[in-house]
Enzyme design. Sequence first.
Site, mmCIF file in Angstrom:
data_model
loop_
_atom_site.group_PDB
_atom_site.id
_atom_site.type_symbol
_atom_site.label_atom_id
_atom_site.label_comp_id
_atom_site.label_asym_id
_atom_site.label_seq_id
_atom_site.Cartn_x
_atom_site.Cartn_y
_atom_site.Cartn_z
ATOM 1 N N GLU A 125 0.832 -1.215 0.000
ATOM 2 C CA GLU A 125 0.000 0.000 0.000
ATOM 3 C C GLU A 125 0.861 1.257 0.000
ATOM 4 O OE1 GLU A 125 -2.904 -0.420 -0.835
ATOM 5 O OE2 GLU A 125 -3.072 -2.558 -0.386
ATOM 6 N N HIS A 162 1.532 2.139 -3.557
ATOM 7 C CA HIS A 162 0.412 2.907 -4.140
ATOM 8 C C HIS A 162 0.419 4.354 -3.623
ATOM 9 C CE1 HIS A 162 -1.716 -0.232 -6.293
ATOM 10 N NE2 HIS A 162 -1.792 -1.013 -5.234
ATOM 11 N N GLU A 178 -0.276 -0.376 -9.978
ATOM 12 C CA GLU A 178 0.144 -1.665 -9.434
ATOM 13 C C GLU A 178 1.655 -1.871 -9.613
ATOM 14 O OE1 GLU A 178 -2.165 -3.140 -7.797
ATOM 15 O OE2 GLU A 178 -1.299 -5.101 -7.314
#
Lengths: 491, 491
Positions: free
Chosen positions: A257, A260, A286
């Site tokens: 995460e 991202h 991604e």
Amino acid sequence: MSALSDLLAFQKETEALSAIAGRLEWDQETMMPEGAAEQRSEEHAALSSVLHARRIDPRIGDWLEQARGEAQSEAQTAMLRHIRRDYDKTQKVPARLAAEIARVTSVAQGKWAAARAADDFKAFLPWLEQVVSLRQEEGEALADGGDRYDALIDNYEPDMTAAQLGQMFGTMRPRLTALREQVLDRPEPAGLSGSFATDKQMEFTRALAVAFGYDLTRGRLDLSVHPFSSGSGSDVRITTRVSEDDPFNCFYSTIHEVGHACYEQGIDPAYALTPLGHGVSMGVHESQSRIYENQLGRSRAFAGWMFDQMKALFGDIGVADADAFYRAVNRVRKDFIRTESDELQYNLHIMLRFDLERALVSGDLAPADLETAWNDRFKADFGYEVPRASLGCLQDVHWSVGLFGYFPTYSLGNVYAGCLNEALRRDVPDLDAQLAKGDTTAATTWLRSNLQTHGGLYRPEEVVARACGTAPTAEPLIRYIEDKFTALYGL
Amino acid sequence: MSALSDLLAFQKETEALSAIAGRLEWDQETMMPEGAAEQRSEEHAALSSVLHARRIDPRIGDWLEQARGEAQSEAQTAMLRHIRRDYDKTQKVPARLAAEIARVTSVAQGKWAAARAADDFKAFLPWLEQVVSLRQEEGEALADGGDRYDALIDNYEPDMTAAQLGQMFGTMRPRLTALREQVLDRPEPAGLSGSFATDKQMEFTRALAVAFGYDLTRGRLDLSVHPFSSGSGSDVRITTRVSEDDPFNCFYSTIHEVGHACYEQGIDPAYALTPLGHGVSMGVHESQSRIYENQLGRSRAFAGWMFDQMKALFGDIGVADADAFYRAVNRVRKDFIRTESDELQYNLHIMLRFDLERALVSGDLAPADLETAWNDRFKADFGYEVPRASLGCLQDVHWSVGLFGYFPTYSLGNVYAGCLNEALRRDVPDLDAQLAKGDTTAATTWLRSNLQTHGGLYRPEEVVARACGTAPTAEPLIRYIEDKFTALYGL
């Protein structure tokens, strides 16, 4: 005021409202009291309705016409391209269809969850049929006579096609299945054992987030059932989860995460609240989460640092040295679940879904035949039977909420990560020496300045090509996986 | 669809968007990363602009005309009354003036904070002059030839007038100043001393919130710089703060906010997302926070229970017995700050502000003369000099953000709480026996069923009168204060 400035001012307000909608979803998964669910769905519906009305506002079409030739910079040209693209999509999908998709998928998700809990594909089938049929209709409307699955892919990965993806997967599949068979013939490495208290996991996961460059003054880290990253610009929040007997679950979810989130935090601040102020596609997004998690986070060098840190924090963790730890971090096991998969097998899970959903959307596969088709394909690629639907075709939420065309972006992300990793290691020759000290600065700085900063300025494949200096292919990823697991398993 | 149902559907969406705006403010005070402030102001502005456009939407006027005679129930009639009232206000205030007020007050708040920090009234004066002048203009626009301060009061306390408030304060002031003088002649009771760790304070404050009937399945408790309650219906969140050497700060802030929150949580769920789904006025709202905090929470009976609980949790807390604890809870001290005041002196702080802001709005007092006027009045009522502006006319944020007409609702809340307390004790004769066991059920149930459940159904004074069986006056509050402090200080 020019048409361009009117349009961009309107867009800025839409972006701000959209950021609020995202934060509302973050709140729902992290902070919302359980009793507020019903009221929240009213709030969500009200804001969605405001946003929808803005997205189909006919003034956008007028402004776009009048603003032709007004763009003064590459950035403004790109902004107009994004706005035109989104507006054209809204024009092609009839309001009735959009409303019906929203209605059916919101019910179907609950039906899917119940069917998965009961391992009962037939209970979900009527809903799957409706969702497939609606998305077929949407694809048809968007495709302008072209391929409807391509049109759906384009919702998540602009300019990508099923043909390109099919070719990419065609290269990968035989080499990965062959390697997988060899690896699974070898003895399974040991995993961790020990005591991994929640508060210590949270302390270390926060340290990992910071080590990977996540800026907590423009974000925060909380707990949720499923980890996610949310938001753009100066408010990008991530979540993780804690399982006391499986600390890697927490740590690698966090690093993923953070990838991202760092993409969003790394975008040029000048693009904030414009169409350029977000990651440009699901695949490129991604690629960031994957390179942080895998090529950096699961590297031998970083694993060595992590082993020392974890031993200092948790005491005995059940593996003797950094090499054993590295094997535990990259353990390949016979399993069924995509989200728990390793780097070697992950893309096989995706190829299966890609081929099946492509056939569902084209009509070559009837939804009623999905379970059998899934199980047959799984047997072919993985070599063993799927015992029940929750470990097979009911394991993922995606199709229930209508996400057709989304799955391949996960593998595309891996492929892009493979290319970026190769270029990064070319430009930063002593990367491993840095990672061995837990220092990701050179890597994250390279990714920020070569890719993240551009936000939506370039098209997806283009931004990766610019960062790498060459057009992306699957080859670097396959080579990376082959080298890594051949060495790891002494093949 | 009838005009009525169209109007109520439109209103429901507005209420839902308004709930989102409230939650955004909650997030800002509790969760938002520090670096997100600038982006947040864009988000806030975008949502405010959507809400403003809805509130002035001319369709509301048309629907209201067409819906005449369509209301089928007391509740629908009340909903139309609220919508009409709000719509008429938006019609009377020119858009230019509304925008100018928003612009100036958002700057003036920062100027006030800086001036307060520097103890420099003159630095704030130009901004105060602008704010006063804009609110005078707004009052003029709203007043339809009537009194402009009345028109401003009506924004917070519908149907209340300065004349009524002036009469109320006229009764209270001589009796409270006289009692205050007597009390301050007596020796000052001891306060608490001991060790009050943050985690233990949070544990106990959560227990207090639950003890007062706060429903955590429809709310949550967090920390913020200034405690507040936020939200309606099934998502009503409160905050508190912790000072390690002053646990009462945390505990009574919590009980106070729980009173506000229980009002919102106690409203008939049928009124959710309608104009009846909120507390009906600031005064009635404050009556709930005050009766929870003071008449219940600072009663001898409840203090006895609290003393035992705190001793068990914190060990020695520096007071010998429940009577000494009760005196510490209700300690009256010479001070300057309204928000830190006790039940006896609090209303004197409000009267001072009421008279001064009434004179500012009428034009009888020039902003330039405010500091002198404040200090003179403070000397007259409290008997000692104000040493600096941060302890005097710069202590409160209200005027900087344009809240003229708001202060008196605090005292009105106290007066209503006095009336409700008298009626509650009449209907629940053994209330003290219950409070002595930490059981507030009878009290909070009485308040919920007699007042809270009605939300916006009745007018403010009417809902209090219905609960009490008689029109509210200041007499019960004054008697309660006189009885309590006479006994406490052995007068």
